[in-house]
Write an enzyme that holds these catalytic residues in place. Structure first.
Site, mmCIF file in Angstrom:
data_model
loop_
_atom_site.group_PDB
_atom_site.id
_atom_site.type_symbol
_atom_site.label_atom_id
_atom_site.label_comp_id
_atom_site.label_asym_id
_atom_site.label_seq_id
_atom_site.Cartn_x
_atom_site.Cartn_y
_atom_site.Cartn_z
ATOM 1 N N LEU A 128 0.856 -1.185 0.000
ATOM 2 C CA LEU A 128 0.000 0.000 0.000
ATOM 3 C C LEU A 128 0.893 1.236 0.000
ATOM 4 O O LEU A 128 1.871 1.304 0.748
ATOM 5 C CB LEU A 128 -0.904 0.031 1.235
ATOM 6 C CG LEU A 128 -2.039 -0.995 1.301
ATOM 7 C CD1 LEU A 128 -2.763 -0.899 2.640
ATOM 8 C CD2 LEU A 128 -3.029 -0.780 0.161
ATOM 9 N N ASP A 129 0.564 2.233 -0.820
ATOM 10 C CA ASP A 129 1.312 3.483 -0.843
ATOM 11 C C ASP A 129 1.217 4.177 0.516
ATOM 12 O O ASP A 129 0.261 3.952 1.271
ATOM 13 C CB ASP A 129 0.768 4.410 -1.929
ATOM 14 C CG ASP A 129 1.084 3.915 -3.329
ATOM 15 O OD1 ASP A 129 1.984 3.063 -3.467
ATOM 16 O OD2 ASP A 129 0.431 4.381 -4.290
#
Length: 325
Positions: free
Chosen positions: A70-71
């Site tokens: 996940l960013d």
């Protein structure tokens, strides 16, 4: 959880021997070595940073990894794997994903026109990974299973998206804006599901620290066993083949599963499908691929029932019993 009801057929009745442990009853350090955490990743740190934070909180000396990056600005469901469970990383990362995010359109677009665009982007789409991506930027096909418009307020549109693993949501939102001719961007995003794991399964970094501190200070293992799951939870949805103790060691060395080693199996197994190979105590030995369907496995007296895709169990938990397997 692990003990959910399965429709199992018995091929040969055997009782488990003295080897191994039921997943929830593993000694605590062995439990950690087979641990899975469904983390509610906060916005801000990267997936790598929160993984390292978990490692520090637990003072864990072994490998720790995450499944499905996940960013930093994205929150939500992030599976974390400890020790032996890291062998499941690729398998867990391959799950489909579900997100809720806000699409901001740079111009005014009628709702009907937006809904039409969302329909156009449902199904197989072409994507090229972003410039900052860690993977090669080659054009690839990804499947968008559904896009649901949850609400709209001006140019802000809240969407729920279910996609194949490896789909870039930021790029998807950008492409929708380009298709509509006004441009678009992602304003926020949260992963609400990764395969079989949802927000309801999540724990926070604070939960992990509280559980660990409770264990180290009082010796009470109950909290740590709640925030950390046995790795077997990752395969609870798979059809299973339960094998004799005498067959376990050979499987951990990569040998295929012979029919004679089967005790029981899930009904409905299809040839070519992915299966979980389990001990009689419910420990995951390996991820396999069925080489027979259910009826053939149940009735056959000889032959190879499944090949090995990935060995998960360490080799020293069950002794070799080559002649009796």
């Amino acid at each position: 959880m692990i003990d959910e009801v399965e429709e199992i057929a018995v091929k040969s009745a055997y009782e488990p021997g003295p080897y191994g442990y039921r997943p929830q009853e593993r000694p605590i350090f062995l439990y950690l070595d087979h641990g899975l955490i469904i983390l509610d990743k906060p916005k801000g740190p990267s997936s790598h940073e929160v993984t390292e934070r978990v490692k520090r909180i637990l003072e864990y000396p072994g490998k720790v990894g995450h499944c499905g990056t996940l960013d930093p600005k994205v929150s939500g469901v992030l599976p974390i794997v400890l020790g032996n469970a890291t062998k499941l990383s690729k398998f867990i990362s391959g799950y489909d994903k579900e997100y809720v995010g806000t699409l901001y359109l740079h111009g005014d677009v009628p709702i009907d026109e937006l809904k039409g665009a969302l329909d156009k982007f449902t199904g197989p789409i072409f994507q090229r990974p972003p410039v900052k991506s860690a993977v090669k930027r080659s054009l690839r096909v990804r499947r968008v299973y559904s896009i649901e418009l949850l609400s709209s307020e001006g140019r802000f549109h809240k969407l729920r998206v279910r996609v194949e693993s490896g789909t870039y949501i930021r790029k998807l939102f950008f492409d929708i804006g380009e298709f509509l001719g006004v441009g678009g961007s992602m304003r926020d995003l949260r992963r609400i599901r990764s395969g079989i794991f949802t927000e309801k399964d999540c724990v926070t970094l604070e939960d992990i620290k509280d559980a660990y501190d409770s264990w180290r200070e009082s010796g009470d293992e109950s909290k740590i066993r709640k925030v950390i799951l046995p790795l077997e939870e990752a395969v609870r949805h798979l059809p299973k083949i339960y094998v004799k103790d005498s067959a376990v060691a050979s499987l951990t060395h990569g040998a295929s599963l012979k029919v004679k080693g089967i005790c029981s199996l899930s009904r409905g197994i299809k040839k070519g499908s992915i299966v979980a190979l389990m001990t009689l105590k419910g420990e995951l030995i390996a991820i396999g691929r069925a080489l027979m369907d259910f009826d053939e496995m149940l009735s056959a007296d000889s032959g190879v029932a499944a090949s090995i895709e990935r060995v998960i169990m360490p080799r020293d938990l069950y002794p070799p019993m080559w002649k009796t397997g």
